[in-house]
Each structure stands twice: as C-alpha cells, then as structure tokens.
Design a protein around this motif. Sequence first.
Motif, mmCIF file in Angstrom:
data_model
loop_
_atom_site.group_PDB
_atom_site.id
_atom_site.type_symbol
_atom_site.label_atom_id
_atom_site.label_comp_id
_atom_site.label_asym_id
_atom_site.label_seq_id
_atom_site.Cartn_x
_atom_site.Cartn_y
_atom_site.Cartn_z
ATOM 1 N N ILE A 101 -32.432 34.011 -17.233
ATOM 2 C CA ILE A 101 -32.047 35.394 -16.903
ATOM 3 C C ILE A 101 -32.828 36.416 -17.736
ATOM 4 O O ILE A 101 -33.440 37.347 -17.186
ATOM 5 C CB ILE A 101 -30.515 35.575 -17.097
ATOM 6 N N VAL A 223 -27.060 42.623 -18.487
ATOM 7 C CA VAL A 223 -26.227 41.418 -18.400
ATOM 8 C C VAL A 223 -24.883 41.711 -19.060
ATOM 9 O O VAL A 223 -24.839 42.297 -20.142
ATOM 10 C CB VAL A 223 -26.862 40.218 -19.161
ATOM 11 N N TYR A 254 -26.790 40.898 -14.203
ATOM 12 C CA TYR A 254 -25.983 39.671 -14.064
ATOM 13 C C TYR A 254 -24.603 39.805 -14.710
ATOM 14 O O TYR A 254 -24.467 40.417 -15.781
ATOM 15 C CB TYR A 254 -26.703 38.508 -14.748
ATOM 16 N N LEU A 256 -21.654 37.219 -16.098
ATOM 17 C CA LEU A 256 -21.355 35.825 -16.422
ATOM 18 C C LEU A 256 -19.894 35.710 -16.825
ATOM 19 O O LEU A 256 -19.471 36.317 -17.821
ATOM 20 C CB LEU A 256 -22.251 35.348 -17.581
ATOM 21 N N CYS A 273 -25.507 33.609 -7.451
ATOM 22 C CA CYS A 273 -26.920 33.266 -7.615
ATOM 23 C C CYS A 273 -27.043 31.879 -8.258
ATOM 24 O O CYS A 273 -26.416 31.603 -9.278
ATOM 25 C CB CYS A 273 -27.552 34.353 -8.496
ATOM 26 N N VAL A 280 -24.287 32.037 -11.283
ATOM 27 C CA VAL A 280 -23.832 33.284 -11.920
ATOM 28 C C VAL A 280 -23.740 34.382 -10.849
ATOM 29 O O VAL A 280 -24.183 34.182 -9.717
ATOM 30 C CB VAL A 280 -24.819 33.728 -13.033
ATOM 31 N N TYR A 281 -23.177 35.511 -11.212
ATOM 32 C CA TYR A 281 -23.068 36.624 -10.272
ATOM 33 C C TYR A 281 -24.126 37.692 -10.578
ATOM 34 O O TYR A 281 -24.469 37.918 -11.740
ATOM 35 C CB TYR A 281 -21.684 37.268 -10.377
ATOM 36 N N VAL A 282 -24.595 38.337 -9.489
ATOM 37 C CA VAL A 282 -25.607 39.390 -9.636
ATOM 38 C C VAL A 282 -25.138 40.640 -8.913
ATOM 39 O O VAL A 282 -24.560 40.551 -7.825
ATOM 40 C CB VAL A 282 -26.947 38.954 -8.975
#
Length: 312
Positions: A101, A223, A254, A256, A273, A280-282
Amino acid sequence: MVLRSPTDSPSMTEAEFRSFQELIRSNCGLFYAPDSQYLLEKRVALRMRAVEMNSFAAYRQFLQVRGDGEKELSLLVDELTTNETYFFRERKQLRALAEEIVPELLEGNRAEGKGPVRIWSAGCSSGEEPYSIVMLCEEQGLKSGTDFHVYGSDICRPMLQKARRGIYRHSAFRETESELVTKYFEDKEGLFHLSDAIKKKVDFIHLNFLDSERTALLGTMDVILCRNVIIYFNPETKKQVINTFFEKLNSGGYLLLGHAESLINLSTDFRLCHLKNDLVYVRPIPGEGKDDLWEIAAKAAINAGDRRRGGR
Ligand SMILES: C[S@@+](CC[C@H](N)C(=O)[O-])C[C@H]1O[C@@H](n2cnc3c(N)ncnc32)[C@H](O)[C@@H]1O
C-alpha cells in the motif's frame, strides 16, 4: 442505588443502567449491552469510589455538570475502554501496508507532487500499532518524514501517555521476532525501552472519533487503520465512524479494519481490494466502479473461517 462500603457492589436499577448506557454510547461510542451490565457497574463503581460518591444516581447527575462533571466523564471513559494490543498484531495486514500500500501510494503522491503518505492509526491504544508501522516501513527502506508520516490517536489519555513513554513489558512482543526487539528496543531489567529514533516518528493525538469538531482538525489521510475498535460499538455508531473515515480519506486511500471486522451492513461506499497479503477497503477514485457482492461475500467467508480456526 447506594454503595455503602468500598467493597459493596450493589446492582444499578434498570433505569440507572439505561441512563449510563446511553450517556456512554453517545459520548464515546462504547456500547454496553444488558448482558455486560455487571462490567459497566464494576467500572462505574471504581470511579465513584475515587470521587467518594456512593449513589449511582448522584454520580450520573454529577457527570452532567459542566467542567468538573465533564472531566470526570473523561476519566470514566478511560476506565471503560478496552486497550488490548501488541506489536505486529495481524502481521499479514501490516505487511500489506508496508510492502504494497505505502509504496503504491507514494508513487502516486510523487507523480502528483504531493508529500509523504499520511497514515492514521485510529484507536492506537499504547502505541504498539503505529510504532509497528514505522518499524515495518523502515525495514522496507521507506523514510519517515519524506516517504510516510504516522499519526496515532486514542480517546484514552493514560494509554497515550504510555505510548509516548515507549516502555513495554515482555507480553507486548508475543508476535515479534527477537531480532526486531534487539534492533529497536533496549532491555532495562525486563522493561523494553523503544529507541528515541522510532519514538519521534509518531505524532500522538488525543481524539474521540465521535467529536466531529476535533476530528475535522486532523487533515485528510491516505491510510486509516481502525483495528479492533468498532467491535465495541453498536451498528449505528459503527456507521457514523465509518462515514467519518470515508470523509477523512483521500480518493484512492485505504481503510484497514481488524480481521474480525468488515463493512458488511455498514457502508457500500468503499471498494474491496485484493492485495498479495490481504483484503482491504479503498475509497474509490471518482468514476471507478464499486465491488460486487461476490467479493463482499468472499471477505465474510474468510472472516468466518478465521474465527472457526480460533483466529480473531
Ligand atoms: C482494543 S484497542 C485496539 C488497539 C489497536 N488498534 C490494535 O488493534 O491492537 C481499542 C482502542 O480504541 C480506543 N477507542 C475506543 N473508543 C474510541 C473513540 N470513540 N475514539 C477514539 N478511540 C477510541 C480505546 O481507548 C482503545 O485503546
């Protein structure tokens, strides 16, 4: 209901319990279900003894008082939080962060002439999570300050003090290779002192996610890690907090969560993603499609499998 002696622990009445439950939920998000009433009572009683009060009703009223009552509510919240954490927790996810990431985001930031990748450990407890991020990123050859910057926030002041001190017991290293302990810590009679070089690379901030005014002061992030925090909230508060994180993330940034946590039934704004090391999420870049339900179901199945195998 009244406490007679320091060892007394009478039950709150149902109305008293509901009143404390709602005050705490609306103040910091922590949700005490009726089957946790005993735990809530025990923790409230601890604070009542500290301020020499012996009636739940009187103490509840005191918490409403401007100034002194607000300070006491903050001390009660310190007592109510669960602060369990350790270095390199959920290592696969942290590897995904440091190896995939951050380098990807850094490349994008550089191409757009932006600064370091901004990483927020939201609900960082005593600092093990943000410090682990710094150590893992540096192990990847990334430079704090120029390539990435780590922020750690928590609602619990004593935990933030501990984080800033950077002194840990052996139990904080249950998932840490001895080489990393030797490289970054000094063992002083069984207490492990984190090197100043790492300590100064995290900015710690006292912050309640539900305080939108203070959260707004924190700039946008690339992030956000919020791991093992929203499990203590009810669905309504979880949605509120996830919306806040969505707003704080830059497009393409991102989110997490802990491995027992997902956005199912909470938000459809993020895209799931697949990375080499984790899912993980984006926050989608405008114009990008959202993930299909199949991927959301896949994440749920992985979480369920982790739980069956005794993982988180
Ligand atoms: C179990 S710890 C998780 C620590 C770390 N993220 C990890 O996964 O190891 C949860 C932390 O969330 C913090 N917390 C709970 N409610 C919060 C809120 N409303 N705002 C900020 N932090 C909160 C608690 O004080 C606690 O330190």
